[in-house]
Scaffold this motif. Structure first.
Motif: not given
Ligand code: HEC
Length: 172
Positions: A81-99
């Motif tokens: 299909g077609t994939t778009y490199p994700s926004n890693l700032r949004l991704f990282a903000a969903e987790y604390d460091e351990d998660q």
């Protein structure tokens, strides 16, 4: 005289010990502690900016602070299909460091995301990467969503297709 000499020796010895201690960093500040700087280094060395930072390759490796790891509006199209490199700032903000460490160790993704390379990251690398991504500022907007193979993307993309081999090319 004997006393004076041993007092002098003790003074020299303690000065030497002090000088030695002064140059050995405390363990918490040592090279093994996670840091934003190490996260930046890891992101460059592992090629995360190559895809997740728009304009990075075109500018020959200059990291635009506004675009850094906010994803790309240009996708990759192939049999998946077609994939778009994700926004890693949004991704990282969903987790604390351990998660984040756990999530990255379990990550599986569609091509051309090299998720298998994350197995080479140790805990310090992953913690540092999380700190680096969070240090980049406002998360911004998500990258375009994944488009399945039978649908037409509305955002630009690059086609990953196997080359046409001379033997299979129709004769002129
Ligand atoms: C060759 C291009 C490429 C490189 C290099 C790359 N990525 Fe990706 N990455 C992608 C694409 C494309 C996706 C979206 C895949 C999908 O839609 O399934 C993705 C997805 C992800 C996701 C999942 C995000 C989510 O919302 O689920 C994470 C996390 C991620 N990448 C982190 C990284 C990290 C960290 C690095 C550096 C070690 C890296 N990527 C290097 C292309 C790349």
């Amino acid at each position: 005289m004997r006393h004076a000499r041993s007092a002098l020796a003790a003074a020299v010895l303690s000065a030497a010990t002090f000088a030695f201690l002064a140059v050995v960093p405390a363990p918490a500040e040592g090279v093994d502690a996670p840091s934003v700087e190490w996260g930046r280094h890891v992101a460059i060395m592992a090629g995360c900016h190559d895809c997740h930072t728009a304009g990075y390759a075109e500018s020959e490796g200059r990291i635009d602070p506004a675009a850094a790891l906010t994803g790309s509006p240009v996708g990759f199209q192939g049999p998946w299909g077609t994939t778009y490199p994700s926004n890693l700032r949004l991704f990282a903000a969903e987790y604390d460091e351990d998660q984040f460490v756990d999530r990255m160790r379990q990550l599986r993704s569609r091509p051309p995301m090299p998720w298998f390379n994350l197995a080479a990251f140790d805990e310090r690398d992953l913690r540092s990467l999380h700190r680096y991504i969070l240090s980049l500022g406002e998360p911004g907007r998500p990258a375009p969503a994944y488009v399945p193979p039978n649908e037409d993307p509305t955002s630009p993309y690059v086609v990953f297709a196997p080359p046409i081999m001379p033997a299979s090319r129709p004769a002129n």
